[in-house]
Design a protein around this motif. Structure first.
Motif, PDB file in Angstrom:
ATOM      1  N   ARG A  79       3.580  -6.844   7.580  1.00 46.88           N
ATOM      2  CA  ARG A  79       2.584  -7.378   6.649  1.00 46.88           C
ATOM      3  C   ARG A  79       2.080  -8.719   7.157  1.00 46.88           C
ATOM      4  O   ARG A  79       2.741  -9.373   7.975  1.00 46.88           O
ATOM      5  CB  ARG A  79       3.163  -7.464   5.234  1.00 46.88           C
ATOM      6  CG  ARG A  79       4.109  -8.629   4.982  1.00 46.88           C
ATOM      7  CD  ARG A  79       3.964  -9.074   3.534  1.00 46.88           C
ATOM      8  NE  ARG A  79       5.042  -9.897   3.043  1.00 46.88           N
ATOM      9  CZ  ARG A  79       5.192 -11.175   3.273  1.00 46.88           C
ATOM     10  NH1 ARG A  79       4.378 -11.810   4.123  1.00 46.88           N
ATOM     11  NH2 ARG A  79       6.175 -11.853   2.717  1.00 46.88           N
ATOM     12  N   PRO A  80       0.891  -9.175   6.701  1.00 47.03           N
ATOM     13  CA  PRO A  80       0.418 -10.478   7.182  1.00 47.03           C
ATOM     14  C   PRO A  80       1.308 -11.597   6.649  1.00 47.03           C
ATOM     15  O   PRO A  80       1.993 -11.411   5.648  1.00 47.03           O
ATOM     16  CB  PRO A  80      -0.993 -10.596   6.583  1.00 47.03           C
ATOM     17  CG  PRO A  80      -1.256  -9.347   5.834  1.00 47.03           C
ATOM     18  CD  PRO A  80      -0.024  -8.540   5.750  1.00 47.03           C
ATOM     19  N   LEU A  93       1.782 -14.564   4.463  1.00 50.26           N
ATOM     20  CA  LEU A  93       1.073 -14.940   3.236  1.00 50.26           C
ATOM     21  C   LEU A  93       0.851 -16.454   3.230  1.00 50.26           C
ATOM     22  O   LEU A  93       1.559 -17.189   3.943  1.00 50.26           O
ATOM     23  CB  LEU A  93       1.883 -14.536   2.007  1.00 50.26           C
ATOM     24  CG  LEU A  93       2.269 -13.053   1.930  1.00 50.26           C
ATOM     25  CD1 LEU A  93       3.089 -12.798   0.677  1.00 50.26           C
ATOM     26  CD2 LEU A  93       1.021 -12.169   1.950  1.00 50.26           C
ATOM     27  N   THR A 127      13.272  -7.263   0.533  1.00 49.45           N
ATOM     28  CA  THR A 127      12.409  -7.632  -0.586  1.00 49.45           C
ATOM     29  C   THR A 127      11.226  -8.475  -0.104  1.00 49.45           C
ATOM     30  O   THR A 127      11.371  -9.308   0.792  1.00 49.45           O
ATOM     31  CB  THR A 127      13.220  -8.384  -1.666  1.00 49.45           C
ATOM     32  OG1 THR A 127      12.322  -8.723  -2.717  1.00 49.45           O
ATOM     33  CG2 THR A 127      13.864  -9.656  -1.149  1.00 49.45           C
ATOM     34  N   GLY A 128      10.069  -8.203  -0.653  1.00 46.24           N
ATOM     35  CA  GLY A 128       8.872  -8.966  -0.300  1.00 46.24           C
ATOM     36  C   GLY A 128       8.246  -8.559   1.016  1.00 46.24           C
ATOM     37  O   GLY A 128       7.342  -9.236   1.509  1.00 46.24           O
ATOM     38  N   SER A 129       8.688  -7.439   1.588  1.00 43.81           N
ATOM     39  CA  SER A 129       8.163  -7.058   2.905  1.00 43.81           C
ATOM     40  C   SER A 129       6.936  -6.153   2.799  1.00 43.81           C
ATOM     41  O   SER A 129       6.327  -5.832   3.816  1.00 43.81           O
ATOM     42  CB  SER A 129       9.256  -6.363   3.729  1.00 43.81           C
ATOM     43  OG  SER A 129       9.755  -5.263   3.012  1.00 43.81           O
ATOM     44  N   GLY A 130       6.591  -5.749   1.585  1.00 37.00           N
ATOM     45  CA  GLY A 130       5.356  -4.966   1.417  1.00 37.00           C
ATOM     46  C   GLY A 130       5.560  -3.496   1.115  1.00 37.00           C
ATOM     47  O   GLY A 130       4.619  -2.714   1.247  1.00 37.00           O
ATOM     48  N   LYS A 131       6.753  -3.101   0.682  1.00 33.94           N
ATOM     49  CA  LYS A 131       7.006  -1.673   0.392  1.00 33.94           C
ATOM     50  C   LYS A 131       6.134  -1.180  -0.759  1.00 33.94           C
ATOM     51  O   LYS A 131       5.440  -0.174  -0.640  1.00 33.94           O
ATOM     52  CB  LYS A 131       8.488  -1.444   0.016  1.00 33.94           C
ATOM     53  CG  LYS A 131       9.478  -1.850   1.081  1.00 33.94           C
ATOM     54  CD  LYS A 131      10.889  -1.582   0.647  1.00 33.94           C
ATOM     55  CE  LYS A 131      11.335  -2.397  -0.541  1.00 33.94           C
ATOM     56  NZ  LYS A 131      11.407  -3.850  -0.312  1.00 33.94           N
ATOM     57  N   THR A 132       6.181  -1.926  -1.879  1.00 38.03           N
ATOM     58  CA  THR A 132       5.443  -1.473  -3.063  1.00 38.03           C
ATOM     59  C   THR A 132       3.942  -1.497  -2.786  1.00 38.03           C
ATOM     60  O   THR A 132       3.226  -0.572  -3.165  1.00 38.03           O
ATOM     61  CB  THR A 132       5.807  -2.360  -4.272  1.00 38.03           C
ATOM     62  OG1 THR A 132       7.228  -2.372  -4.385  1.00 38.03           O
ATOM     63  CG2 THR A 132       5.220  -1.826  -5.556  1.00 38.03           C
ATOM     64  N   THR A 133       3.482  -2.528  -2.083  1.00 35.98           N
ATOM     65  CA  THR A 133       2.054  -2.613  -1.742  1.00 35.98           C
ATOM     66  C   THR A 133       1.658  -1.398  -0.913  1.00 35.98           C
ATOM     67  O   THR A 133       0.620  -0.775  -1.155  1.00 35.98           O
ATOM     68  CB  THR A 133       1.783  -3.907  -0.931  1.00 35.98           C
ATOM     69  OG1 THR A 133       2.307  -4.996  -1.672  1.00 35.98           O
ATOM     70  CG2 THR A 133       0.318  -4.113  -0.652  1.00 35.98           C
ATOM     71  N   ASN A 183      12.039 -13.147  -3.846  1.00 33.25           N
ATOM     72  CA  ASN A 183      11.046 -12.489  -4.684  1.00 33.25           C
ATOM     73  C   ASN A 183      11.508 -12.564  -6.138  1.00 33.25           C
ATOM     74  O   ASN A 183      12.635 -12.176  -6.462  1.00 33.25           O
ATOM     75  CB  ASN A 183      10.937 -11.020  -4.237  1.00 33.25           C
ATOM     76  CG  ASN A 183       9.735 -10.333  -4.824  1.00 33.25           C
ATOM     77  OD1 ASN A 183       9.177 -10.792  -5.811  1.00 33.25           O
ATOM     78  ND2 ASN A 183       9.343  -9.231  -4.221  1.00 33.25           N
ATOM     79  N   SER A 237      12.055  -8.569  -7.613  1.00 28.36           N
ATOM     80  CA  SER A 237      12.391  -7.625  -6.549  1.00 28.36           C
ATOM     81  C   SER A 237      12.780  -6.276  -7.158  1.00 28.36           C
ATOM     82  O   SER A 237      13.467  -6.222  -8.177  1.00 28.36           O
ATOM     83  CB  SER A 237      13.566  -8.193  -5.759  1.00 28.36           C
ATOM     84  OG  SER A 237      14.089  -7.209  -4.928  1.00 28.36           O
ATOM     85  N   SER A 238      12.343  -5.179  -6.513  1.00 25.83           N
ATOM     86  CA  SER A 238      12.713  -3.849  -7.008  1.00 25.83           C
ATOM     87  C   SER A 238      14.195  -3.628  -6.735  1.00 25.83           C
ATOM     88  O   SER A 238      14.606  -3.621  -5.579  1.00 25.83           O
ATOM     89  CB  SER A 238      11.899  -2.786  -6.284  1.00 25.83           C
ATOM     90  OG  SER A 238      10.564  -3.182  -6.205  1.00 25.83           O
TER      91      SER A 238
HETATM   92  N1  LIG Z   1      -0.375  -5.433   3.853  1.00 22.81           N
HETATM   93  C1  LIG Z   1      -0.396  -6.485   3.029  1.00 22.81           C
HETATM   94  N2  LIG Z   1      -1.457  -7.302   3.000  1.00 22.81           N
HETATM   95  C2  LIG Z   1      -1.489  -8.388   2.206  1.00 22.81           C
HETATM   96  N3  LIG Z   1      -0.479  -8.746   1.382  1.00 22.81           N
HETATM   97  C3  LIG Z   1       0.611  -7.974   1.361  1.00 22.81           C
HETATM   98  C4  LIG Z   1       0.724  -6.803   2.183  1.00 22.81           C
HETATM   99  N4  LIG Z   1       1.921  -6.239   1.970  1.00 22.81           N
HETATM  100  C5  LIG Z   1       2.516  -7.013   1.047  1.00 22.81           C
HETATM  101  N5  LIG Z   1       1.752  -8.037   0.685  1.00 22.81           N
HETATM  102  C6  LIG Z   1       2.075  -9.077  -0.291  1.00 22.81           C
HETATM  103  O1  LIG Z   1       3.445  -9.425  -0.101  1.00 22.81           O
HETATM  104  C7  LIG Z   1       4.102  -9.643  -1.330  1.00 22.81           C
HETATM  105  C8  LIG Z   1       5.324  -8.734  -1.441  1.00 22.81           C
HETATM  106  O2  LIG Z   1       4.886  -7.400  -1.405  1.00 22.81           O
HETATM  107  P1  LIG Z   1       5.628  -6.228  -2.199  1.00 22.81           P
HETATM  108  O3  LIG Z   1       5.860  -6.584  -3.615  1.00 22.81           O
HETATM  109  O4  LIG Z   1       4.862  -4.995  -1.912  1.00 22.81           O
HETATM  110  O5  LIG Z   1       7.024  -6.229  -1.450  1.00 22.81           O
HETATM  111  P2  LIG Z   1       8.262  -5.263  -1.695  1.00 22.81           P
HETATM  112  O6  LIG Z   1       8.837  -4.997  -0.372  1.00 22.81           O
HETATM  113  O7  LIG Z   1       7.863  -4.096  -2.523  1.00 22.81           O
HETATM  114  O8  LIG Z   1       9.233  -6.195  -2.509  1.00 22.81           O
HETATM  115  P3  LIG Z   1      10.436  -5.744  -3.476  1.00 22.81           P
HETATM  116  O9  LIG Z   1      11.384  -4.916  -2.720  1.00 22.81           O
HETATM  117  O10 LIG Z   1      11.032  -7.032  -3.844  1.00 22.81           O
HETATM  118  O11 LIG Z   1       9.803  -5.033  -4.619  1.00 22.81           O
HETATM  119  C9  LIG Z   1       3.068  -9.365  -2.413  1.00 22.81           C
HETATM  120  O12 LIG Z   1       2.537 -10.590  -2.810  1.00 22.81           O
HETATM  121  C10 LIG Z   1       2.011  -8.546  -1.723  1.00 22.81           C
HETATM  122  O13 LIG Z   1       0.734  -8.756  -2.278  1.00 22.81           O
END
Ligand SMILES: Nc1ncnc2c1ncn2[C@@H]1O[C@H](COP(=O)(O)OP(=O)(O)OP(=O)(O)O)[C@@H](O)[C@H]1O
Length: 515
Positions: free
Chosen positions: A46-47, A49, A150-156, A247, A250-251
């Protein structure tokens, strides 16, 4: 540790800027193995932030421009004797020269497909999901796992893909008609909850056929994109989360979205699963270290470990089947899917019944910030462990291949070697290598594999020790390995080659560049 990275961020950036990438390997390797076509292991970075940049953490994850699927992670090591140095990784294959500091190494990881920070969800969809959808549409199983810290972008990633899938499924131009049903559940430890029914508990049961059933779950028919979006949003509001250091929400559970595609004509259905796995963080990253929280983290990590064993077990079974291992006495790998609720729910992925098609995709999600470098390495290590290579498919019909007249070897013809395997009905061009047979001690014969295009330029006066045509600028040979193996060392009679192609106009270097 985060403080250490923060204090040395500027030094780290200077050291990384001075790193010189390793020179491209000159070793000639013949590919005998390939990633399993049914399991794709990918990574999405992911980028960085704004909050990462504002906190003063630079990027620590670097995809290699010249090597597909290869990514370097540079870590900083708090050397007891002085200034921090770039950490020496356990993999010694990549030594990078750091001026004034001797040799230091960086850890390189390999995945099948890599999506860098600029990649859009549409690109991820095209690269990964486009294959899964037809599998489920035509009665098979398609499953996507998003794994990572956590916060690595899985849910996104998963929710973005769900939207695109919804769009695609509602597209009337799709092949045939299907009735679509959606279910979204949440798995926390051994308990399961229906996220589309106010998080009501449901039971994971096994029926008399050995199939897993989710007793009490609601299945929602969906007819348009807005309905799908509404259900995804409703499910997200019921997802179990808890704060971690990285996070605030976090999920802490595995979110499983299932789309059933029923074919009304045949009364059969295919299943598409999108699994947003719980964050893979270590216990130290959990904000509240209560007994419940620690047990939850243990359970999550245990289920992720079982998932890894199951995916590996399945890939190894596939490899064994392809290498004719079933004929030998080699034992079939054990797939321990009963050991966790997650793998029980996804039993069909590991224990496909009735020969139904089954494709699996894993997306390892990476936060590239230096603050997360340790978890990123763990995630990529996990992804690498899921990659089990299978033997290259053998072309059993090689002897039956008829040579199209258009490929006959006529002096002066310019040949496009990239299209030759396809024109001969051989599988793609997966193992193409530019091999100069005069440069290595390994016999030419041993390096030939089915469907391989071998090309070189014969130096004047060098004897290639094989029955070459008279053409001195021999550029390409397409040779079936079964035939080559049967011949005596160094001599491959013309009669056993499918085709010898002479191209006056293209040298092996030109061919390499063209490829
Ligand atoms: N490809 C992307 N481009 C821009 N922002 C991103 C991208 N992927 C993730 N983010 C941002 O990074 C943050 C964390 O993303 P996200 O909630 O998807 O992580 P996660 O791995 O699902 O975390 P968790 O396991 O804690 O739920 C969010 O603010 C999201 O908007």
């Amino acid at each position: 540790m985060e403080r250490f990275y923060h204090e040395n961020a500027a030094l780290y950036q200077t050291m990384v800027a001075r790193l010189k990438p390793p020179p491209p390997s000159r070793a000639v390797k013949v590919a005998t193995e390939t990633p399993s076509p049914d399991i794709i292991v990918s990574a999405r970075i992911r980028p960085l932030l704004n909050e990462d940049v504002d906190a003063g953490f630079p990027c620590a994850v670097f995809p290699r421009a010249a090597e597909t699927g290869r990514v370097d992670v540079h870590d900083l090591y708090n050397h007891p004797k002085g200034r921090p140095i770039l950490k020496v990784g356990p993999i010694l294959s990549h030594c990078w020269l750091l001026p004034n500091r001797g040799l230091c190494q960086s850890v390189a990881y390999q995945v099948d497909r890599l999506f860098n920070a600029e990649a859009t969800t549409e690109e991820v969809y095209e690269g990964l999901v486009e294959d899964l959808l037809p599998t489920a549409w035509h009665g098979g199983f398609g499953t996507l796992f998003a794994y990572g810290q956590t916060g690595s972008g899985k849910t996104t990633t998963v929710s973005g893909l769900e939207q695109l899938i919804a769009e695609k499924l509602m597209d009337q131009s799709s092949d045939g008609q299907r009735q679509l049903y959606m279910t979204i559940i949440d798995l926390a430890g051994n308990s399961a909850y229906d996220l589309l029914n106010s998080r009501e508990p449901i039971s994971i049961l096994q029926d008399s056929f050995g199939d897993t059933q989710l007793a009490g779950v609601t299945e929602h028919p969906v007819q348009d994109r807005d309905e799908v979006t509404g259900l995804i949003e409703r499910a997200a509001s019921f997802r179990r989360t808890a704060p971690t250091f990285k996070n605030d929400a976090s999920s802490r559970s595995h979110g499983i979205c299932r789309i059933r595609m029923k074919n009304p004509t045949t009364d059969t259905d295919g299943l598409l699963y999108l699994v947003d796995l719980a964050g893979s963080e270590a216990a130290r990253d959990v904000a509240v270290h209560g007994a419940d929280r620690m047990r939850e983290t243990r359970e999550i990590n245990m289920s992720l470990s079982v998932l890894k064993d199951c995916i590996r077990g399945k890939a190894k079974s596939a490899a064994l089947a392809l290498s004719d291992g079933s004929k030998s006495k080699q034992r079939k790998p054990h797939i321990p899917f009963r050991q966790s609720a997650l793998t029980r729910v996804l039993k069909h992925v590991f224990d496909t019944a009735g020969g139904r098609a089954c494709k699996t995709v894993v997306v390892a999600c990476i936060n590239p910030s230096l603050a997360d470098v340790g978890p990123s390495k763990n995630t990529l290590r996990y992804a690498e462990m899921l990659r089990v290579l299978v033997p290259m498919p053998k072309n059993k019909d090689t002897k039956a291949v008829s040579i199209p007249e258009t490929l006959s070897s006529s002096a002066g013809d310019s040949v496009d070697t990239d299209t030759v395997p396809r024109r001969l009905g051989l599988p793609g061009n997966p193992s193409s290598r530019d091999l100069d047979p005069t440069r290595t001690s390994v016999s030419f014969k041993e390096r030939i594999r089915p469907g391989m295009v071998v090309s070189w330029k014969q130096s004047t006066g060098r004897d290639l020790a094989l029955d070459t045509p008279d053409e001195p600028n021999l550029a390409a040979v397409l040779c079936p390995a079964e035939m080559a193996r049967d011949t005596t060392l160094g001599v491959i009679p013309k009669s056993t080659l499918v085709e010898l192609i002479c191209a006056r106009t293209r040298t092996w270097r030109e061919l390499a560049r063209a490829r």
